[in-house]
Design an enzyme around this catalytic site. Structure first.
Site, PDB file in Angstrom:
ATOM      1  N   GLU B  61       0.816  -1.219   0.000  1.00 51.54           N
ATOM      2  CA  GLU B  61       0.000   0.000   0.000  1.00 51.54           C
ATOM      3  C   GLU B  61       0.847   1.265   0.000  1.00 51.54           C
ATOM      4  OE1 GLU B  61      -0.657  -2.646   1.840  1.00 51.54           O
ATOM      5  OE2 GLU B  61      -2.670  -3.241   1.172  1.00 51.54           O
ATOM      6  N   HIS B 130     -12.198  -4.357   8.508  1.00 50.72           N
ATOM      7  CA  HIS B 130     -12.690  -4.193   7.132  1.00 50.72           C
ATOM      8  C   HIS B 130     -13.982  -3.402   7.096  1.00 50.72           C
ATOM      9  CE1 HIS B 130      -9.923  -7.580   6.690  1.00 50.72           C
ATOM     10  NE2 HIS B 130      -9.917  -7.369   5.394  1.00 50.72           N
TER      11      HIS B 130
END
Ligand code: TPP
Lengths: 317, 327
Positions: B61, B130
């Protein structure tokens, strides 16, 4: 290499040193605020690498970035003005020492976050690749940065995409007060290249010609679209991590050893021995640069501060 | 008009912009030919535009967002794809210290025309890592536009504008709407929606409800029910973009209804709801006939158990209760 180029390399090194030593004085006198991280001692790496790339190539720099900006063609008056926080500075006085950028010169910025340039330079290289130019990128960082996440993610990505980047570790022995011998368990940081399947090269970072030759090879490789190289230049910073640092962590003998290997007199002797220049020619350059930096300080001092309305500018495009 | 899903609308936006502008490309984990990102909203695009422009990356990322920044600074329009917004914690430095500060620190000499897309929000039992909404966290960072669309129409129009914008945009797709197959109408022809304009999704006169993302749908359901059962007329304002924040539409609505409830699927502390409440208290206090109410999630991470998650997310009942307390 022709005389003009060698002389310009000498001049760049002296320009960096003269600028830095003057900044040191101005800071001590209280004329410049903020954090100042000097580059003195490491000139051969910036100049060696930047002499191996073209004007339209990109570089990205570090918190110790003055040398890179100068080596890529940055003007010392506009840099000094930036350090003084004046509107005539490269970035209108909004960035200061750690954030000098000049996109027209291909300088994508110095950075206050250790190692941050490693992932950003990949984007510049990717953009060159996708736009179909043969521009290459040089990314400067140091031994401390080579222990961060982005070193590993960034070099891996550059490797799999064959990005035209030369990753330059300026291993100056310390990250703040932490010696590289403590922070890593390998002798040469360039060995890490093997983990990413790219060449890793270690050179004497105080020998500008050695840096230049190694960088040139890495740049040619990048331009041939063969991907990145990890180039480690072993060098030394003369002053503290930042101005004000007493450097109690540095052994005295170590400092003396490195002073004997100062890249500037070393290159000067080479130029004289090789009959490229005479001592007086080099002295001329030194004198001219003293004057240039004197003028740069004058320019900075006489320039106005930004208007407070500048606070609201440049957030949005 | 045609009926499409939230996901199709997003996919069309990317497709049209990639066809229109060769400098637009996306990079991220699994965005390539097989998955088109974890929930599939980029599916089919790699087949059309190739692996060069739908660049699959390793799980990196930091490297994804960093590379997008460098590409944006040097002339391209990248879309950095970071799966779930919780993972934005990984490249947080790139967002906090690079993306949003570079232009300012450099005195305006660069533009960073890039978008980060990410899944946002609870409601499908994905548990705490999440499910987080990030608007409140990111709205404190000057220099980042934040978009959070609730309908297929808005997703497409706003994403096209986000790609064309010369500033960094964080585009938060609602996971439940993406995965749940929410449908809606969009025009056959090309359209865009300007960033920074809220949308009155339902007119009303007794109370203003400002909502965002998934909460817009819950607010509309609640409004219909209150109208039918109790004759309460609720105006529902969908923020759509958090930055720039459309103060004008909110304040005008409050001036009309004189009452405000903010519904935000985030823990109350430091949320978008907190900011809107402060703005209205500061700038439209005289128009208020009742205290401002905030219907938010508790100050906890998102729980997994369906019972707990349902309790955690603000719903129609929470909203109805808040409205009835002030009308
Ligand atoms: C992410 C981050 N962590 C810590 C710091 C504080 N810091 C500034 S410079 C530095 C040391 C950097 O060492 P190195 O990469 O070796 O560069 P050098 O100073 O030797 O040129 C540290 C820890 C920072 N600026 N950014």
């Amino acid at each position: 290499m022709d005389k003009t180029k060698l002389m310009s390399m000498y001049e760049l090194m002296v320009r960096i040193r003269t600028f830095e030593e003057r900044v040191r004085k101005e800071f001590a006198a209280g004329n410049i605020g903020g954090f100042i991280h000097l580059y003195s001692g490491e000139e051969a790496t910036a100049v060696g690498v930047c002499s191996a790339i073209r004007k339209d190539d990109y570089i990205i720099s570090t918190h110790r970035g003055h040398g890179h900006v100068i080596a890529k063609g940055g003007k010392t008056d506009r840099m000094m003005a930036e350090l003084y926080g004046k509107i005539t500075g490269y970035n209108k006085g909004k960035g200061g020492s750690m954030h000098i950028a000049d996109v027209e010169l291909g300088i994508l910025g110095a950075n206050g976050i250790v190692g941050a340039g490693i992932t950003i330079i990949n984007g510049a290289a990717l953009s060159a690749q996708m736009r179909g130019t043969d521009q290459v990128c040089a990314c400067f960082f140091s031994d401390g940065a080579s222990n961060t996440t982005r070193f590993h993610e960034g070099i891996n990505l550059a490797s799999i995409w064959k990005l035209p980047v030369v990753f330059v570790i300026e291993n100056n022995g310390y990250a703040e007060s932490t010696p590289v011998t403590y922070s890593t368990n390998i002798k040469n940081l360039a060995e890490r290249a093997c983990a990413y399947g790219i060449p890793g090269v270690t050179v004497d970072g105080n020998d500008v010609m050695a840096v230049y030759e190694a960088a040139k090879e890495a740049v040619e490789r990048a331009r041939r679209k063969e991907g990145p190289t990890l180039l480690e230049c072993k060098t030394y910073r003369y002053h503290g991590h930042f101005e004000g640092d007493m450097q109690e962590y540095k052994p005295k003998e170590e400092v003396e050893e490195w002073l004997k290997k100062d890249p500037i007199p070393r290159f000067a002797s080479k130029l004289i021995n090789d009959k490229v220049a005479t001592e007086s020619e080099l002295k001329e350059i030194d004198k001219r640069l003293e004057q240039e930096i004197e003028d740069a300080v004058k320019f900075a001092v006489e320039s106005p501060y930004p208007d407070v309305s500048e606070t609201f500018e440049d957030v949005w495009a | 008009m045609k009926t499409v899903t939230y996901m199709q609308a997003f996919n069309e936006a990317i497709d049209e912009e990639m066809a229109r502008d060769k400098t637009v490309f996306a990079l991220g984990e699994d965005v390539g030919q097989f998955w088109g990102n974890a929930l599939g909203e980029y599916k089919g695009l790699a087949a059309k535009y190739g692996a060069e422009r739908l660049r699959q990356t390793p799980i990196s990322e930091t490297a994804i967002v960093g590379a997008a920044i460098g590409a944006a600074a040097t002339g391209l329009r990248p879309i950095a794809v970071v799966m779930f917004s919780d993972f934005l914690g990984v490249p947080m430095d790139e967002i906090l210290n690079q993306l949003t500060k570079m232009r300012y620190m450099f005195g305006g000499i660069i533009k960073l025309p890039m978008v980060i897309t990410s899944y946002s929000g609870a409601g499908f039992q994905a548990a705490a890592q999440h499910s987080k909404n990030m608007e409140g966290l990111f709205m404190t960072i000057p220099g980042l536009k934040i978009v959070s669309p609730a309908t297929p129409y808005d997703v497409k129009g706003l994403m096209k504008s986000a790609i064309r914008d010369d500033n960094p945009v964080l585009f938060l797709l609602r996971s439940v709407l993406l995965a749940g197959g929410l449908k809606g109408e969009i025009p056959e022809e090309e359209y865009t929606i300007p960033l920074g304009r809220a949308d009155i999704k339902r007119e009303g006169k007794d109370v203003t409800v400002v909502a965002i993302g998934t909460m817009v749908h819950r607010a509309l359901a609640c409004a219909n029910k209150l109208e039918a059962e109790k004759g309460i007329s609720v105006e529902v304002v969908d923020l759509r973009t958090v930055i720039p924040l459309d103060k004008e539409t909110i304040i005008n609505s409050v001036k009309k209804t004189n009452k405000l409830v903010i519904m935000d699927e985030e823990p109350k502390t430091g949320s978008v709801a907190a900011e809107i409440a402060a703005i209205v208290a500061e700038e439209a206090f005289d128009s208020l006939d009742a205290p401002i109410k905030r219907v938010c999630a508790p100050d906890t991470p998102v729980p997994f158990s369906p019972v707990l998650e349902k309790f955690w997310m603000p719903d129609e009942e929470n909203l109805a209760k808040a409205i009835e307390e002030i009308v």
